[in-house]
Scaffold this active site. Structure first.
Site, PDB file in Angstrom:
ATOM      1  N   GLU A  55       0.827  -1.211   0.000  1.00 23.21           N
ATOM      2  CA  GLU A  55       0.000   0.000   0.000  1.00 23.21           C
ATOM      3  C   GLU A  55       0.862   1.262   0.000  1.00 23.21           C
ATOM      4  O   GLU A  55       0.621   2.192  -0.771  1.00 23.21           O
ATOM      5  CB  GLU A  55      -0.928   0.023   1.218  1.00 23.21           C
ATOM      6  CG  GLU A  55      -1.986  -1.078   1.255  1.00 23.21           C
ATOM      7  CD  GLU A  55      -2.961  -1.034   0.079  1.00 23.21           C
ATOM      8  OE1 GLU A  55      -3.011  -0.023  -0.646  1.00 23.21           O
ATOM      9  OE2 GLU A  55      -3.664  -2.036  -0.119  1.00 23.21           O
ATOM     10  N   ASN A  59       1.299   3.916  -3.100  1.00 25.31           N
ATOM     11  CA  ASN A  59       0.963   5.329  -2.913  1.00 25.31           C
ATOM     12  C   ASN A  59       2.082   6.255  -3.386  1.00 25.31           C
ATOM     13  O   ASN A  59       1.822   7.305  -3.977  1.00 25.31           O
ATOM     14  CB  ASN A  59       0.639   5.613  -1.444  1.00 25.31           C
ATOM     15  CG  ASN A  59      -0.782   5.207  -1.079  1.00 25.31           C
ATOM     16  OD1 ASN A  59      -1.585   4.860  -1.933  1.00 25.31           O
ATOM     17  ND2 ASN A  59      -1.082   5.246   0.216  1.00 25.31           N
ATOM     18  N   ARG A 113      -8.864   4.234  -7.781  1.00 28.22           N
ATOM     19  CA  ARG A 113      -8.415   4.101  -6.388  1.00 28.22           C
ATOM     20  C   ARG A 113      -9.662   4.192  -5.522  1.00 28.22           C
ATOM     21  O   ARG A 113     -10.605   4.922  -5.866  1.00 28.22           O
ATOM     22  CB  ARG A 113      -7.422   5.212  -5.993  1.00 28.22           C
ATOM     23  CG  ARG A 113      -6.264   5.430  -6.932  1.00 28.22           C
ATOM     24  CD  ARG A 113      -5.597   4.202  -7.473  1.00 28.22           C
ATOM     25  NE  ARG A 113      -5.128   3.261  -6.470  1.00 28.22           N
ATOM     26  CZ  ARG A 113      -4.518   2.119  -6.785  1.00 28.22           C
ATOM     27  NH1 ARG A 113      -4.333   1.769  -8.043  1.00 28.22           N
ATOM     28  NH2 ARG A 113      -4.109   1.312  -5.837  1.00 28.22           N
TER      29      ARG A 113
HETATM   30  N1  LIG Z   1       2.890   9.083  -0.927  1.00 22.78           N
HETATM   31  C1  LIG Z   1       1.873   9.943  -1.125  1.00 22.78           C
HETATM   32  N2  LIG Z   1       2.097  11.141  -1.713  1.00 22.78           N
HETATM   33  C2  LIG Z   1       1.070  12.001  -1.938  1.00 22.78           C
HETATM   34  N3  LIG Z   1      -0.213  11.759  -1.587  1.00 22.78           N
HETATM   35  C3  LIG Z   1      -0.487  10.594  -0.979  1.00 22.78           C
HETATM   36  C4  LIG Z   1       0.533   9.621  -0.726  1.00 22.78           C
HETATM   37  N4  LIG Z   1      -0.043   8.563  -0.104  1.00 22.78           N
HETATM   38  C5  LIG Z   1      -1.348   8.850   0.008  1.00 22.78           C
HETATM   39  N5  LIG Z   1      -1.630  10.067  -0.514  1.00 22.78           N
HETATM   40  C6  LIG Z   1      -2.967  10.732  -0.526  1.00 22.78           C
HETATM   41  O1  LIG Z   1      -3.799  10.089   0.412  1.00 22.78           O
HETATM   42  C7  LIG Z   1      -4.985   9.593  -0.220  1.00 22.78           C
HETATM   43  C8  LIG Z   1      -5.434   8.314   0.465  1.00 22.78           C
HETATM   44  O2  LIG Z   1      -4.481   7.271   0.293  1.00 22.78           O
HETATM   45  P1  LIG Z   1      -5.001   5.770   0.369  1.00 22.78           P
HETATM   46  O3  LIG Z   1      -3.864   4.866   0.075  1.00 22.78           O
HETATM   47  O4  LIG Z   1      -5.731   5.560   1.650  1.00 22.78           O
HETATM   48  O5  LIG Z   1      -6.090   5.702  -0.797  1.00 22.78           O
HETATM   49  P2  LIG Z   1      -5.849   5.703  -2.367  1.00 22.78           P
HETATM   50  O6  LIG Z   1      -4.433   5.414  -2.681  1.00 22.78           O
HETATM   51  O7  LIG Z   1      -6.416   6.945  -2.929  1.00 22.78           O
HETATM   52  O8  LIG Z   1      -6.749   4.459  -2.835  1.00 22.78           O
HETATM   53  P3  LIG Z   1      -6.337   2.896  -2.692  1.00 22.78           P
HETATM   54  O9  LIG Z   1      -5.183   2.827  -1.758  1.00 22.78           O
HETATM   55  O10 LIG Z   1      -7.564   2.246  -2.168  1.00 22.78           O
HETATM   56  O11 LIG Z   1      -6.013   2.475  -4.065  1.00 22.78           O
HETATM   57  C9  LIG Z   1      -4.608   9.446  -1.678  1.00 22.78           C
HETATM   58  O12 LIG Z   1      -5.751   9.487  -2.537  1.00 22.78           O
HETATM   59  C10 LIG Z   1      -3.664  10.614  -1.874  1.00 22.78           C
HETATM   60  O13 LIG Z   1      -4.376  11.816  -2.077  1.00 22.78           O
HETATM   61 MG   LIG Z   2      -3.398   3.861  -1.811  1.00 22.20          MG
END
Ligand SMILES: Nc1ncnc2c1ncn2[C@@H]1O[C@H](COP(=O)(O)OP(=O)(O)OP(=O)(O)O)[C@@H](O)[C@H]1O
Ligand SMILES: [Mg+2]
Lengths: 148, 107
Positions: A55, A59, A113
């Site tokens: 995860e 990200n 996502r």
């Molecule tokens: N490394 C990162 N850099 C910039 N923004 C981030 C990063 N990690 C997370 N985010 C932000 O946090 C939000 C939530 O992250 P999360 O992993 O919970 O969900 P997601 O990645 O959008 O969806 P999923 O993980 O279910 O595919 C993201 O949509 C993004 O806006």
């Molecule tokens: Mg994610």
């Protein structure tokens, strides 16, 4: 014999830097799984840690670097039976960390996502801390005790 | 490509590999959408026989197909969901409520 060594908990550490490319997601999971194998994690513990790593790395690739180029910094430290994993990017950063960590919150619905990543990290690890500054990058530090 | 698929009449079966992460999910997404357009697919079937690992990207690719198939009047199914880990992810994400899961005969 060194007395201090005897009483101190065993410590082991590794660091890897790799390109923010999706084919490295499996590599990151495997590297951490192999590194913590001396702790004899159960199949469930291993799956929990692998999911959390997957995860955080995903990200960095999708959000941090917006699928462009960049490096991902992975560190893993084992102290006694506790694993600490740091996953860092030098990407866009997160403006509102609290909101980002809410289950179902996503800024990229068009990329399919669903906002479950942080929810899984929190469910599968004992502790998750997120540090970020917009324009500089994001660092996720997660801890998990192996073997109860 | 890191996965196999099969088109039979109006159904597309995707044989999900051992690990379903973002790397594999984006390939499945592209291939499935192409096949759905090309062969007028009505049912997308995710076959989880071989799968032992799935993260949020797997949820995304399944929900994405549900959304697209819903627009086209089709449906999405999951079969051979026997791995405990995959089932756990399915239930944590509430996928059992959204996707028709066909259990194996011997279960
Ligand atoms: N490394 C990162 N850099 C910039 N923004 C981030 C990063 N990690 C997370 N985010 C932000 O946090 C939000 C939530 O992250 P999360 O992993 O919970 O969900 P997601 O990645 O959008 O969806 P999923 O993980 O279910 O595919 C993201 O949509 C993004 O806006
Ligand atoms: Mg994610």
């Amino acid at each position: 014999m060194n007395n201090r060594e005897d009483t101190m908990e065993k410590q082991n550490e590794m660091q890897i830097v790799f390109d923010a490319r999706s084919e490295n997601e499996g590599f990151a999971r495997m590297a951490v799984a192999a590194f913590i194998s001396p702790l004899n994690p159960t199949i469930d513990e291993l799956a929990d840690v692998k999911t959390a790593v997957s995860e955080a790395v995903t990200n960095c690739i999708i959000h941090g670097y917006r699928q462009g180029s960049g490096k991902i910094f992975l560190e893993c430290t084992v102290i006694g039976s506790t694993v600490t994993i740091g996953i860092t990017d030098e990407g866009v950063g997160i403006i509102n960390i609290k909101q980002a960590m809410e289950p179902m919150f996503t800024t990229r619905p068009e990329l399919e996502r669903s906002g479950m990543g942080f929810a899984f990290m929190e469910a599968f690890m004992d502790d998750v801390q997120v540090y970020s500054s917009p324009g500089k990058g994001t660092r996720v530090v997660m801890k998990r005790r192996i073997g109860g | 490509m890191d996965f196999q698929y099969e088109v039979k009449g109006a159904s597309l079966t995707i044989y999900v590999p051992r690990e379903l992460d973002h790397h594999v999910a984006s390939q499945i997404q592209a291939r499935a959408d192409l096949a759905v357009d090309t062969y007028r697919i009505q049912t997308v079937i995710f076959d989880f026989s071989e799968t032992e690992f799935m993260d949020s990207s797997g949820i995304g690719v399944i929900l994405g197909r549900c959304r697209n198939m819903g627009f086209a009047g089709g449906k999405v199914k999951a079969v051979h969901l026997k791995n405990e880990r995959v089932r756990k992810i399915f239930s944590m994400a509430g996928l059992y409520k959204l996707v028709k899961v066909e259990e194996d005969q011997d279960e």
